[in-house]
Design a protein around this motif. Structure first.
Motif, PDB file in Angstrom:
ATOM      1  N   VAL A   1      -2.101  17.565  -2.310  1.00  0.00           N
ATOM      2  CA  VAL A   1      -1.932  16.126  -2.108  1.00  0.00           C
ATOM      3  C   VAL A   1      -3.301  15.443  -2.024  1.00  0.00           C
ATOM      4  CG1 VAL A   1      -1.208  14.387  -0.424  1.00  0.00           C
ATOM      5  CG2 VAL A   1       0.356  16.233  -1.062  1.00  0.00           C
ATOM      6  N   GLU A   2      -4.259  16.066  -1.325  1.00  0.00           N
ATOM      7  CA  GLU A   2      -5.597  15.482  -1.208  1.00  0.00           C
ATOM      8  C   GLU A   2      -6.280  15.416  -2.572  1.00  0.00           C
ATOM      9  OE1 GLU A   2      -7.294  18.104   1.628  1.00  0.00           O
ATOM     10  OE2 GLU A   2      -6.363  17.101   3.353  1.00  0.00           O
ATOM     11  N   TRP A   3      -6.146  16.489  -3.345  1.00  0.00           N
ATOM     12  CA  TRP A   3      -6.722  16.498  -4.699  1.00  0.00           C
ATOM     13  C   TRP A   3      -6.051  15.431  -5.559  1.00  0.00           C
ATOM     14  CZ3 TRP A   3      -3.896  17.760  -9.207  1.00  0.00           C
ATOM     15  CH2 TRP A   3      -4.652  17.824 -10.381  1.00  0.00           C
ATOM     16  N   TRP A   4      -4.746  15.329  -5.470  1.00  0.00           N
ATOM     17  CA  TRP A   4      -3.995  14.349  -6.265  1.00  0.00           C
ATOM     18  C   TRP A   4      -4.417  12.926  -5.913  1.00  0.00           C
ATOM     19  CZ3 TRP A   4      -0.722  15.226 -10.291  1.00  0.00           C
ATOM     20  CH2 TRP A   4       0.080  14.154 -10.718  1.00  0.00           C
ATOM     21  N   ASP A   5      -4.586  12.654  -4.614  1.00  0.00           N
ATOM     22  CA  ASP A   5      -5.037  11.323  -4.191  1.00  0.00           C
ATOM     23  C   ASP A   5      -6.367  10.965  -4.853  1.00  0.00           C
ATOM     24  OD1 ASP A   5      -2.865  10.832  -2.609  1.00  0.00           O
ATOM     25  OD2 ASP A   5      -3.836  11.368  -0.723  1.00  0.00           O
ATOM     26  N   ARG A   6      -7.289  11.926  -4.895  1.00  0.00           N
ATOM     27  CA  ARG A   6      -8.589  11.666  -5.523  1.00  0.00           C
ATOM     28  C   ARG A   6      -8.422  11.369  -7.010  1.00  0.00           C
ATOM     29  NH1 ARG A   6     -10.148  15.978  -2.259  1.00  0.00           N
ATOM     30  NH2 ARG A   6     -10.164  17.448  -3.995  1.00  0.00           N
ATOM     31  N   GLN A   7      -7.527  12.104  -7.679  1.00  0.00           N
ATOM     32  CA  GLN A   7      -7.316  11.869  -9.109  1.00  0.00           C
ATOM     33  C   GLN A   7      -6.763  10.463  -9.346  1.00  0.00           C
ATOM     34  OE1 GLN A   7      -8.840  14.309 -10.740  1.00  0.00           O
ATOM     35  NE2 GLN A   7      -8.949  15.086  -8.644  1.00  0.00           N
ATOM     36  N   MET A   8      -5.885  10.005  -8.448  1.00  0.00           N
ATOM     37  CA  MET A   8      -5.347   8.653  -8.588  1.00  0.00           C
ATOM     38  C   MET A   8      -6.455   7.606  -8.442  1.00  0.00           C
ATOM     39  SD  MET A   8      -2.157   8.994  -9.284  1.00  0.00           S
ATOM     40  CE  MET A   8      -2.709  10.477 -10.178  1.00  0.00           C
ATOM     41  N   VAL A   9      -7.353   7.823  -7.474  1.00  0.00           N
ATOM     42  CA  VAL A   9      -8.471   6.885  -7.279  1.00  0.00           C
ATOM     43  C   VAL A   9      -9.385   6.909  -8.501  1.00  0.00           C
ATOM     44  CG1 VAL A   9     -10.532   6.416  -5.905  1.00  0.00           C
ATOM     45  CG2 VAL A   9      -8.392   7.017  -4.758  1.00  0.00           C
ATOM     46  N   TYR A  10      -9.712   8.115  -8.978  1.00  0.00           N
ATOM     47  CA  TYR A  10     -10.573   8.219 -10.162  1.00  0.00           C
ATOM     48  C   TYR A  10      -9.933   7.528 -11.363  1.00  0.00           C
ATOM     49  CZ  TYR A  10     -13.077  11.855  -7.547  1.00  0.00           C
ATOM     50  OH  TYR A  10     -13.783  12.555  -6.601  1.00  0.00           O
ATOM     51  N   SER A  11      -8.610   7.661 -11.494  1.00  0.00           N
ATOM     52  CA  SER A  11      -7.900   7.031 -12.600  1.00  0.00           C
ATOM     53  C   SER A  11      -7.985   5.510 -12.507  1.00  0.00           C
ATOM     54  CB  SER A  11      -6.434   7.487 -12.599  1.00  0.00           C
ATOM     55  OG  SER A  11      -5.710   6.828 -13.603  1.00  0.00           O
ATOM     56  N   LEU A  12      -7.778   4.978 -11.300  1.00  0.00           N
ATOM     57  CA  LEU A  12      -7.834   3.528 -11.106  1.00  0.00           C
ATOM     58  C   LEU A  12      -9.230   2.985 -11.378  1.00  0.00           C
ATOM     59  CD1 LEU A  12      -5.693   3.132  -7.856  1.00  0.00           C
ATOM     60  CD2 LEU A  12      -5.099   2.332 -10.148  1.00  0.00           C
TER      61      LEU A  12
ATOM     62  N   ALA B   1       0.829  -1.205   0.000  1.00  0.00           N
ATOM     63  CA  ALA B   1       0.000   0.000   0.000  1.00  0.00           C
ATOM     64  C   ALA B   1       0.864   1.256   0.000  1.00  0.00           C
ATOM     65  CB  ALA B   1      -0.935  -0.007   1.208  1.00  0.00           C
ATOM     66  N   LEU B   2       1.897   1.257   0.864  1.00  0.00           N
ATOM     67  CA  LEU B   2       2.795   2.404   0.909  1.00  0.00           C
ATOM     68  C   LEU B   2       3.557   2.561  -0.398  1.00  0.00           C
ATOM     69  CD1 LEU B   2       4.419   2.565   4.458  1.00  0.00           C
ATOM     70  CD2 LEU B   2       3.089   4.329   3.319  1.00  0.00           C
ATOM     71  N   GLY B   3       3.905   1.436  -1.014  1.00  0.00           N
ATOM     72  CA  GLY B   3       4.619   1.482  -2.279  1.00  0.00           C
ATOM     73  C   GLY B   3       3.801   2.168  -3.360  1.00  0.00           C
ATOM     74  N   PHE B   4       2.515   1.826  -3.446  1.00  0.00           N
ATOM     75  CA  PHE B   4       1.672   2.474  -4.452  1.00  0.00           C
ATOM     76  C   PHE B   4       1.454   3.941  -4.108  1.00  0.00           C
ATOM     77  CE2 PHE B   4      -2.336   3.962  -6.187  1.00  0.00           C
ATOM     78  CZ  PHE B   4      -2.109   3.739  -7.537  1.00  0.00           C
ATOM     79  N   TRP B   5       1.245   4.242  -2.827  1.00  0.00           N
ATOM     80  CA  TRP B   5       1.034   5.637  -2.432  1.00  0.00           C
ATOM     81  C   TRP B   5       2.290   6.453  -2.713  1.00  0.00           C
ATOM     82  CZ3 TRP B   5       0.416   8.189   2.985  1.00  0.00           C
ATOM     83  CH2 TRP B   5      -0.294   9.371   2.849  1.00  0.00           C
ATOM     84  N   TYR B   6       3.440   5.846  -2.450  1.00  0.00           N
ATOM     85  CA  TYR B   6       4.704   6.532  -2.748  1.00  0.00           C
ATOM     86  C   TYR B   6       4.792   6.828  -4.237  1.00  0.00           C
ATOM     87  CZ  TYR B   6       9.723   7.488  -2.877  1.00  0.00           C
ATOM     88  OH  TYR B   6      10.941   8.080  -3.066  1.00  0.00           O
ATOM     89  N   GLN B   7       4.405   5.863  -5.034  1.00  0.00           N
ATOM     90  CA  GLN B   7       4.415   6.027  -6.483  1.00  0.00           C
ATOM     91  C   GLN B   7       3.554   7.222  -6.888  1.00  0.00           C
ATOM     92  OE1 GLN B   7       3.749   2.300  -8.536  1.00  0.00           O
ATOM     93  NE2 GLN B   7       2.465   3.327 -10.031  1.00  0.00           N
ATOM     94  N   ALA B   8       2.350   7.316  -6.323  1.00  0.00           N
ATOM     95  CA  ALA B   8       1.447   8.420  -6.655  1.00  0.00           C
ATOM     96  C   ALA B   8       1.995   9.759  -6.177  1.00  0.00           C
ATOM     97  CB  ALA B   8       0.071   8.163  -6.034  1.00  0.00           C
ATOM     98  N   LEU B   9       2.493   9.801  -4.943  1.00  0.00           N
ATOM     99  CA  LEU B   9       3.010  11.056  -4.396  1.00  0.00           C
ATOM    100  C   LEU B   9       4.274  11.508  -5.115  1.00  0.00           C
ATOM    101  CD1 LEU B   9       2.512  10.564  -0.539  1.00  0.00           C
ATOM    102  CD2 LEU B   9       1.193  12.013  -2.079  1.00  0.00           C
ATOM    103  N   TYR B  10       5.133  10.565  -5.468  1.00  0.00           N
ATOM    104  CA  TYR B  10       6.352  10.940  -6.179  1.00  0.00           C
ATOM    105  C   TYR B  10       6.016  11.482  -7.561  1.00  0.00           C
ATOM    106  CZ  TYR B  10      11.311  10.997  -7.259  1.00  0.00           C
ATOM    107  OH  TYR B  10      12.582  11.419  -7.565  1.00  0.00           O
TER     108      TYR B  10
END
Length: 405
Positions: A215-226, A16-25
């Motif tokens: 970061v919060e907006w970006w997290d949502r975009q990653m979820v929407y993308s998935l 989970a941290l690996g994927f989150w790191y990927q998104a944040l990076y």
């Protein structure tokens, strides 16, 4: 917890941290760009694919939950797994227009041949020879083990080693010439600070707040993308537009619904008074689930607002008074009508009042701020007030719960 459970939990946390790191990076990488045509995608040809200035940059990310991650070496599994990914991608690339990045939160072992990859201009000939020897050693030791009937070693490196050796010598060297290693890269907790530090154009006092919301907006975009609800590529133009929106909201003192699509943590335990208030009117599991969800959202929202702007405390308190006034009018009417009622009727009336806070109050009571259109704040604030016994659902809630004050 058994050893197996601990290992499984550890593995799940790392993944989970690996994927989150990927998104944040990916966010940090896009924030760092200065060209207008920059765009970034997650899990395209690589963990991160960046297009900028007509060039392609591929990033393989190696995060670690260890407080002291081991340094990467020419023998590391992460290196050879990355080599396998890149060799497989080579037919789809124009190598002269591509840079391959291996990003790791650990360092590089001293005197290791990989040190050369931290610089763009250093010659890679000796590194190519060293990696070829290492790959050949891995294949030889597996072949030897097979002949002796022993367990085959290097199972996590063999694919990368084979792929590297299948390239011609010139192709190996050309790939390494386009390769960079970024050691000691920021960890998950550090990336938001790095994002803030890169918002150079903003006043210093705004950077942390903008980075947090970004970061919060970006997290949502990653979820929407998935979920297939948006395209998997985000451009620098879209990112800049979001930064401008956040800054405008801050400067206008506009309250933003940050938690409308955010669920409370699975281990969240609300105050016991929330349960007792709802139990007094025989609320259902559905009533309880909605109350817990919205109470967490409202409580978390209040905390965020007051941390970012302490002056909002008075605005929140004034709005609580308005909520209590609307509730009081209905509760007093209910009390007057319940004087001769049986307990079951009182409970039914109280349950209707509880459900009014969820179904009708958000459309009946003016929002806390102009432009606010998220129902969770009113719904959850009523639960916060109920926990503090400033409102209640049963006609006699104060008397029935007086031992809890």
């Amino acid at each position: 917890m058994t050893t197996v459970d601990q290992n499984t939990t550890h593995s799940a946390e790392a993944a989970a941290l690996g994927f989150w790191y990927q998104a944040l990076y990916a966010l940090l990488t896009l924030v760092e760009q200065t060209t207008d045509d920059a765009a970034i995608g997650i899990e395209k040809l690589d963990d991160i694919e960046l297009q900028a200035d007509g060039k392609q940059l591929l990033y393989q990310l190696k995060h670690s939950i260890s407080t002291a991650p081991p340094p990467i070496t020419i023998k590391s599994k992460s290196l050879w797994k990355t080599i396998k990914v890149w060799v497989d991608a080579l037919p789809k690339l124009t190598l002269a227009e591509t840079t391959l990045h291996l990003v790791t939160v650990g360092g590089i072992a001293k005197s290791d041949p990989l040190q050369i990859l931290t610089s763009a201009g250093e010659d890679r000939v000796d590194l190519a020879k060293a990696m070829t020897l290492e790959a050949e050693r891995v294949l030889f030791e597996r072949s030897q083990a097979a002949e002796q009937g022993n367990k085959l070693p290097h199972s996590e490196r063999i694919s990368g080693c084979q792929a590297f050796l299948e390239l011609t010598e010139i192709d190996r060297l050309n790939m390494l010439r386009r390769t960079r290693i970024r050691p000691e890269s920021p960890t998950v907790p550090q990336i938001e600070q790095e994002v803030a530090a890169n918002l150079h154009i903003l006043p210093a006092h705004q950077r942390d707040t903008v980075a947090c919301r970004l970061v919060e907006w970006w997290d949502r975009q990653m979820v929407y993308s998935l979920c297939g609800q948006r395209e998997g590529i985000i451009s620098r133009t879209e990112l800049q537009s979001q930064v401008s929106t956040i800054v405008a909201d801050i400067e206008q003192d506009k309250l933003v619904p940050e938690l409308e699509t955010v669920s409370h943590p699975t281990d969240y335990q609300p105050d016991g008074m929330l349960f007792r208030q709802i139990d007094l009117v025989k609320g259902t599991r559905g009533d309880l689930a909605k109350a817990i969800r919205e109470e967490w959202r409202a409580r978390e929202q209040r905390a965020r607002w007051t941390v970012s702007n302490p002056a909002l405390v008075s605005k929140i308190n004034d709005y609580d008074l308005l909520l209590k006034e609307y509730w009081s009018d209905l509760h007093l009417e209910m009390v007057d009508n319940s004087a001769d009622q049986a307990e079951e009727e009182k409970q039914a009336s109280g349950l209707n009042l509880l459900r009014w806070t969820h179904n009708d109050a958000p459309t009946t009571i003016r929002p806390i701020s102009e432009g606010w259109n998220a129902a969770y704040y009113i719904r959850g604030s009523y639960q916060v007030l109920a926990i503090n016994l400033q409102v209640g659902w049963h006609p006699d809630y104060e008397e029935l719960l007086e031992d809890s004050e």
